[in-house]
Design a protein around this motif. Structure first.
Motif, short mmCIF file in Angstrom:
data_model
loop_
_atom_site.label_atom_id
_atom_site.label_comp_id
_atom_site.label_asym_id
_atom_site.label_seq_id
_atom_site.Cartn_x
_atom_site.Cartn_y
_atom_site.Cartn_z
N LEU A 272 65.18 11.42 -38.46
CA LEU A 272 64.07 10.76 -37.79
C LEU A 272 63.90 11.26 -36.36
CD1 LEU A 272 64.38 7.09 -39.06
CD2 LEU A 272 62.58 8.73 -39.58
N ALA A 273 65.01 11.52 -35.69
CA ALA A 273 64.92 12.03 -34.32
C ALA A 273 64.27 13.41 -34.30
CB ALA A 273 66.31 12.09 -33.70
N LEU B 297 69.08 8.84 -39.29
CA LEU B 297 68.69 8.71 -37.89
C LEU B 297 68.49 10.08 -37.24
CD1 LEU B 297 70.94 5.75 -36.74
CD2 LEU B 297 68.47 5.74 -37.12
N CYS C 94 61.82 14.31 -36.04
CA CYS C 94 60.37 14.14 -36.22
C CYS C 94 59.70 13.56 -34.98
CB CYS C 94 60.11 13.20 -37.41
SG CYS C 94 60.70 13.87 -38.98
N ALA C 95 60.44 13.30 -33.96
CA ALA C 95 59.89 12.66 -32.76
C ALA C 95 58.96 13.60 -32.01
CB ALA C 95 61.02 12.21 -31.84
N GLN C 96 58.00 13.03 -31.31
CA GLN C 96 57.07 13.78 -30.46
C GLN C 96 57.60 13.74 -29.03
OE1 GLN C 96 54.33 15.43 -31.58
NE2 GLN C 96 54.99 14.87 -33.64
N PHE C 97 57.47 14.84 -28.33
CA PHE C 97 57.91 14.93 -26.95
C PHE C 97 56.75 15.40 -26.08
CE2 PHE C 97 61.70 15.51 -29.55
CZ PHE C 97 62.56 14.57 -29.00
#
Length: 108
Positions: free
Chosen positions: A15-16, A12, A18-21
């Motif tokens: 995966l966080a 988790l 790899c997040a887009q902001f």
């Protein structure tokens, strides 16, 4: 389920990462986007003066005395936390509790 739980947390977190902001990307100005990359410099500019420092005899003696005092404290702290008598008493009580638990388990 218990065996997969330790794997789930790092997955988790990965995966966080790899997040887009888009909100964060929107705060970067066009001027900042067009700016050249910063120049990397040799760290000897910073470390050089520190490696050339010379201690006077008084400071050297103070540091050696402090080091000796810290070593003595570390040596004193590395001894046993409880005395051998206390350890023997704790082991005796633990054995008595195990015997009592076994007796209670046989009764039920």
């Amino acid at each position: 389920m218990r065996a997969s739980f330790p794997i789930l947390i790092p997955a988790l977190v990965a995966l966080a990462g790899c997040a887009q902001f888009p909100e964060l990307d929107a705060t970067v100005t066009e001027e900042a986007r067009a700016a050249p990359a910063p120049e990397l410099v040799d760290n000897s500019v910073v470390l050089g003066p520190a490696s050339e420092a010379i201690l006077d005899e008084e400071t050297q003696a103070d540091m050696e005395a402090r080091a000796a005092a810290l070593e003595a404290r570390a040596e004193a702290a590395s001894g046993p936390v409880i005395s051998p008598e206390e350890k023997a008493e704790l082991l005796r009580r633990a054995a008595a509790l195990r015997a009592e638990a076994a007796r209670v388990a046989q009764e039920s």
